[in-house]
Write an enzyme that holds these catalytic residues in place. Structure first.
Site, PDB file in Angstrom:
ATOM      1  N   GLU A  38      -3.046  -4.557  -3.107  1.00 57.26           N
ATOM      2  CA  GLU A  38      -3.548  -5.441  -4.170  1.00 57.26           C
ATOM      3  C   GLU A  38      -3.520  -4.719  -5.516  1.00 57.26           C
ATOM      4  O   GLU A  38      -3.106  -5.268  -6.543  1.00 57.26           O
ATOM      5  CB  GLU A  38      -4.995  -5.873  -3.883  1.00 57.26           C
ATOM      6  CG  GLU A  38      -5.168  -6.706  -2.632  1.00 57.26           C
ATOM      7  CD  GLU A  38      -5.410  -5.881  -1.369  1.00 57.26           C
ATOM      8  OE1 GLU A  38      -4.870  -4.753  -1.259  1.00 57.26           O
ATOM      9  OE2 GLU A  38      -6.139  -6.359  -0.490  1.00 57.26           O
TER      10      GLU A  38
ATOM     11  N   CYS B  61     -10.262  -4.980   0.088  1.00 62.32           N
ATOM     12  CA  CYS B  61     -11.399  -4.042   0.171  1.00 62.32           C
ATOM     13  C   CYS B  61     -12.279  -4.206  -1.064  1.00 62.32           C
ATOM     14  O   CYS B  61     -11.891  -4.857  -2.045  1.00 62.32           O
ATOM     15  CB  CYS B  61     -10.892  -2.606   0.317  1.00 62.32           C
ATOM     16  SG  CYS B  61     -10.308  -1.894  -1.223  1.00 62.32           S
TER      17      CYS B  61
ATOM     18  N   ASN C 263       0.840  -1.193   0.000  1.00 60.14           N
ATOM     19  CA  ASN C 263       0.000   0.000   0.000  1.00 60.14           C
ATOM     20  C   ASN C 263       0.877   1.246   0.000  1.00 60.14           C
ATOM     21  O   ASN C 263       1.954   1.271   0.602  1.00 60.14           O
ATOM     22  CB  ASN C 263      -1.009  -0.002   1.154  1.00 60.14           C
ATOM     23  CG  ASN C 263      -0.412  -0.228   2.523  1.00 60.14           C
ATOM     24  OD1 ASN C 263       0.611  -0.902   2.666  1.00 60.14           O
ATOM     25  ND2 ASN C 263      -1.036   0.320   3.548  1.00 60.14           N
TER      26      ASN C 263
ATOM     27  N   CYS D  92      -4.125   0.745  -2.459  1.00 60.15           N
ATOM     28  CA  CYS D  92      -3.989  -0.521  -1.733  1.00 60.15           C
ATOM     29  C   CYS D  92      -2.902  -1.407  -2.350  1.00 60.15           C
ATOM     30  O   CYS D  92      -2.594  -1.309  -3.543  1.00 60.15           O
ATOM     31  CB  CYS D  92      -5.295  -1.297  -1.777  1.00 60.15           C
ATOM     32  SG  CYS D  92      -6.647  -0.541  -0.886  1.00 60.15           S
TER      33      CYS D  92
HETATM   34  N1  THU Z   1      -5.342  -1.383   2.413  1.00 58.06           N
HETATM   35  C1  THU Z   1      -4.792  -2.224   1.491  1.00 58.06           C
HETATM   36  O1  THU Z   1      -3.633  -2.060   1.088  1.00 58.06           O
HETATM   37  N2  THU Z   1      -5.561  -3.249   1.046  1.00 58.06           N
HETATM   38  C2  THU Z   1      -6.848  -3.480   1.418  1.00 58.06           C
HETATM   39  O2  THU Z   1      -7.493  -4.349   0.869  1.00 58.06           O
HETATM   40  C3  THU Z   1      -7.437  -2.699   2.495  1.00 58.06           C
HETATM   41  C4  THU Z   1      -6.680  -1.501   2.916  1.00 58.06           C
HETATM   42  C5  THU Z   1      -4.522  -0.265   2.895  1.00 58.06           C
HETATM   43  C6  THU Z   1      -5.008   1.097   2.478  1.00 58.06           C
HETATM   44  C7  THU Z   1      -4.435   1.969   3.553  1.00 58.06           C
HETATM   45  O3  THU Z   1      -3.108   2.331   3.196  1.00 58.06           O
HETATM   46  C8  THU Z   1      -4.376   1.077   4.782  1.00 58.06           C
HETATM   47  O4  THU Z   1      -4.504  -0.251   4.296  1.00 58.06           O
HETATM   48  C9  THU Z   1      -5.459   1.330   5.801  1.00 58.06           C
HETATM   49  O5  THU Z   1      -6.707   1.330   5.225  1.00 58.06           O
END
Ligand code: THU
Length: 130
Positions: free
Chosen positions: A57, A88, A44, A55
């Site tokens: 992914e 998410c 992320n 994110c």
């Molecule tokens: N985040 C991800 O990298 N993947 C997800 O599927 C959910 C959330 C990250 C986004 C942000 O930088 C941190 O997690 C908190 O939400």
């Protein structure tokens, strides 16, 4: 199969170390395998303008697609939270684009998932007909 899980989880854990998350302090790593056996990982990447954060992914998917990849077989996700974290909603829609039958491994969970079961009734090509 079980080896794919291990390899991808390990790569996702490695990518998690590069997370740029000074605002949430939540680290996420993802690693995916393409249909030709290549592995791409991502973390992320947050921004001071919070809504611009990306994110793990989607970082991994965009890296792969920008290298010419069109089909993703499986993806593993590893996060720094106490509980295993699922992708998410936005990432689920991005993942389903590159194979509704994609296997999803979550670090800390034995169960494996298909992206289409994590995102039922996804928006797809059929709905674009008007
Ligand atoms: N985040 C991800 O990298 N993947 C997800 O599927 C959910 C959330 C990250 C986004 C942000 O930088 C941190 O997690 C908190 O939400």
């Amino acid at each position: 199969m079980e080896n794919t899980r291990k390899v991808l989880i390990n790569q996702a854990r490695k990518a998690k170390k590069n997370a740029y998350s000074p605002y949430s302090k939540f680290k996420v790593g993802a690693a995916l395998k393409t249909s030709n056996g290549k592995i791409y990982s991502g973390c992320n990447v947050e921004n001071i303008s919070y809504g611009l954060s990306n994110c793990a992914e989607r970082t991994a998917v965009f890296k792969a697609v920008s290298e010419g990849i069109k089909k993703i077989d499986s993806i593993a996700i590893s996060s720094s939270g106490k509980k295993p974290a699922f992708p998410c909603g936005a990432c689920r829609q991005v993942l389903v684009e590159f194979n509704p039958n994609m296997t999803v491994y979550i670090d800390g969970l034995d169960e494996t998932f298909k992206i289409s079961e994590l995102l039922i009734h996804s928006f797809d090509k059929k709905q674009l007909k008007y």
